[in-house]
Write an enzyme that holds these catalytic residues in place. Structure first.
Site, PDB file in Angstrom:
ATOM      1  N   CYS A 318       1.433 -32.702  19.868  1.00  0.00           N
ATOM      2  CA  CYS A 318       1.838 -32.319  18.520  1.00  0.00           C
ATOM      3  C   CYS A 318       1.224 -33.266  17.493  1.00  0.00           C
ATOM      4  O   CYS A 318       1.317 -34.488  17.639  1.00  0.00           O
ATOM      5  CB  CYS A 318       3.360 -32.335  18.400  1.00  0.00           C
ATOM      6  SG  CYS A 318       3.971 -31.834  16.774  1.00  0.00           S
ATOM      7  N   ARG A 417       5.457 -19.477  15.161  1.00  0.00           N
ATOM      8  CA  ARG A 417       6.105 -20.789  15.246  1.00  0.00           C
ATOM      9  C   ARG A 417       5.649 -21.697  14.103  1.00  0.00           C
ATOM     10  O   ARG A 417       6.401 -22.518  13.604  1.00  0.00           O
ATOM     11  CB  ARG A 417       5.786 -21.444  16.598  1.00  0.00           C
ATOM     12  CG  ARG A 417       6.615 -22.692  16.861  1.00  0.00           C
ATOM     13  CD  ARG A 417       6.289 -23.275  18.235  1.00  0.00           C
ATOM     14  NE  ARG A 417       7.349 -24.141  18.718  1.00  0.00           N
ATOM     15  CZ  ARG A 417       7.469 -25.433  18.444  1.00  0.00           C
ATOM     16  NH1 ARG A 417       6.581 -26.015  17.657  1.00  0.00           N
ATOM     17  NH2 ARG A 417       8.453 -26.143  18.942  1.00  0.00           N
TER      18      ARG A 417
END
Length: 500
Positions: A318, A417
């Protein structure tokens, strides 16, 4: 503008202090079971698992194969939502077809197929027996079995039919759908069988029981199963097509849903939760997130979330913090949200479990997360390394790796998302695409992780996670302490470790 008077800390910046280890603190007495959904303290939670490990809502991680293996080990997988509704529902159904000890027959062939075709099928699936049905389907008319013991590629003509070498149904021991696992295993051992087909009165195949699963079933006595002894499985949803996706997943048998978003503090998540409560009441369970502070937790808890995921920007793939400047150290986020969770419990009498999602690079990080108050953890990189993950196995520079990519990467293109102002494309990436070292079997690695977590809890004088939450003593790690912990020495050569 408001600036918090704190340092954003990671899980790696804390160590646990030992508490008194008493005589009752042994591996056999440590109970790692946890609730996955909200409940009153005087009531049993609707869903509880024996192992506090869940797999991330990622296309590189949570396949039906991994979901079944993790359920056998007492955890739970969440099938990813970055795919058409029908495809995700089919994955959920594939897991729910399995009962503990009973397998959905996934290696099937027609009697008219050739021996060459069945040989290729068995080799590619790394199996030694195929079920023969009239139409080659997993629920067709059962007509026989064929294994690598029934023919040899150099002795028999590979153009001959499967029917010419198979063992016919009339000559085989079968069991009815009402058979219990204990009865099926008795038949296997009494008749010295490798597989027993479960067949109904019309001759249609329902499932199979394999002899090689016997040891697994004996080893893993804490499977995550529902009241019908089917493996439990979760599924991710989004805040866009939830009115179509959620009913399909419920019909497919999903045990637990979770809104999959990098930032859960939004009215869109509240709207999704309200839809579930209005449509299903408490019959459908759904978690929400991700959050990094008590305000966001309270918002989602008030909206009806069954659990809340904690963590923004801490995952190994991430890059939200780099791209958007949003996030918080995972330890700091947990400390804040745990305080809000406990306050919510005092005010309402309702306990809302917390999931630590991200920032978990080692087994010791999992222990610290649980000590800080998380009920369970969600892991991506950890599970992506295993045989059971759907990611391809590749060789790079003489070493084996598994491919691994984030849901915010262009490879995943998970717009539902990571919505960047509308449209069907990502405006920028919040995840990367790379490799993680191959680590072998999920079963072996989870077994090692559980042993480490139990050992940590024993040193801290706890035999269950509520005790661990209440009594754990932690201390921040200084830079010098960190350097001392990682002092370099020249290690002896030894066989490569397939774990961490």
């Amino acid at each position: 503008m408001k600036i918090l008077d704190e340092v954003s800390r990671t899980l790696n910046e804390y160590l646990l202090l030992p508490n008194l280890t008493t005589a009752d603190c042994t591996p056999d007495t440590v109970d790692l079971s946890v609730p996955l959904v909200r409940h009153r303290l005087d009531e049993q939670p609707a869903i509880r698992v024996a192992t506090p490990l869940t797999s991330a809502i990622m296309s590189a991680v949570s396949s039906p194969r991994l979901a079944i293996a993790l359920a056998q080990c007492g955890g739970l997988s969440f099938i990813h939502q970055n795919q058409p509704v029908e495809a995700q529902a089919a994955m959920v159904t594939a897991v729910k077809r399995h009962k503990a000890g009973f397998r959905f027959s996934d290696i099937n062939i027609k009697p008219s197929a050739t021996l060459g075709e069945v040989a290729t099928l068995l080799e590619s699936a790394e199996r030694d027996v195929a079920v023969v049905t009239d139409d080659g389907s997993p629920h067709g008319l059962f007509v026989g079995l064929i294994s690598t013991d029934d023919f040899h590629p150099r002795r028999h003509d590979l153009g001959d039919s499967v029917e010419s070498r198979m063992r016919r149904a009339a000559d085989l021991v079968t069991a009815p759908p009402t058979v219990s696992l204990s009865e099926a295993n008795t038949l296997i051992w009494d008749h010295r069988l490798d597989v027993i087909p479960v067949v109904d009165d019309e001759g249609l195949l329902h499932s199979i029981v394999l002899r090689r699963d016997y040891e697994l079933h004996k080893q893993f006595r804490n499977e995550s199963i529902d009241t019908d002894k089917r493996f439990r499985v979760g599924a991710g949803v989004n805040t866009h097509d939830y009115r179509e996706r959620i009913p399909a997943l419920v019909d497919a048998g999903a045990d637990l849903l979770c809104i999959d978003s990098s930032d859960g503090y939004s009215v869109w998540q509240a709207d999704t939760l309200k839809f579930v409560r209005h449509t299903y009441g408490d019959d459908v369970r759904i978690g929400a997130g991700n959050v990094v502070d008590g305000r966001a937790f309270r918002y989602l808890a008030d909206a009806g979330a069954d659990f809340v995921k904690v963590g923004i920007g801490g995952g190994s793939i991430c890059i939200t913090r780099d791209q958007k400047g949003i996030g918080r150290g995972q330890a700091s986020a947990l400390i804040d949200v745990v305080e809000a969770r406990d306050a919510y419990l005092r005010e309402t009498g309702v306990y809302v479990p917390l999931c630590c999602d991200g920032g978990l690079l080692t087994d010791s990080h999992m222990a610290v997360a649980l000590a800080l108050g998380a009920d369970f953890v969600m892991l991506g990189r950890y599970f992506a390394r295993f045989d059971e993950s759907p990611a391809p196995l590749v060789r790079v520079g003489g070493q084996f790796f598994k491919e691994y990519w984030g849901e915010g990467s262009n490879r995943a293109r998970n717009v539902t998302r990571y919505e960047h102002g509308g449209g069907n494309e990502l405006a920028f990436e919040e995840g990367v695409d790379g490799y993680v070292p191959y680590a072998g079997s999920l079963y072996d690695n989870v077994d090692t992780t559980i042993a480490k977590l139990k050992a940590t809890m024993i040193s801290c004088g706890a035999t269950n996670l509520p005790q661990f939450h209440e009594n754990a003593v932690l201390v921040p790690v200084s830079q010098q302490s960190f350097l001392q912990n990682t002092a370099e020495i020249q290690l002896r050569d030894r066989p490569s470790d397939t774990g961490r």
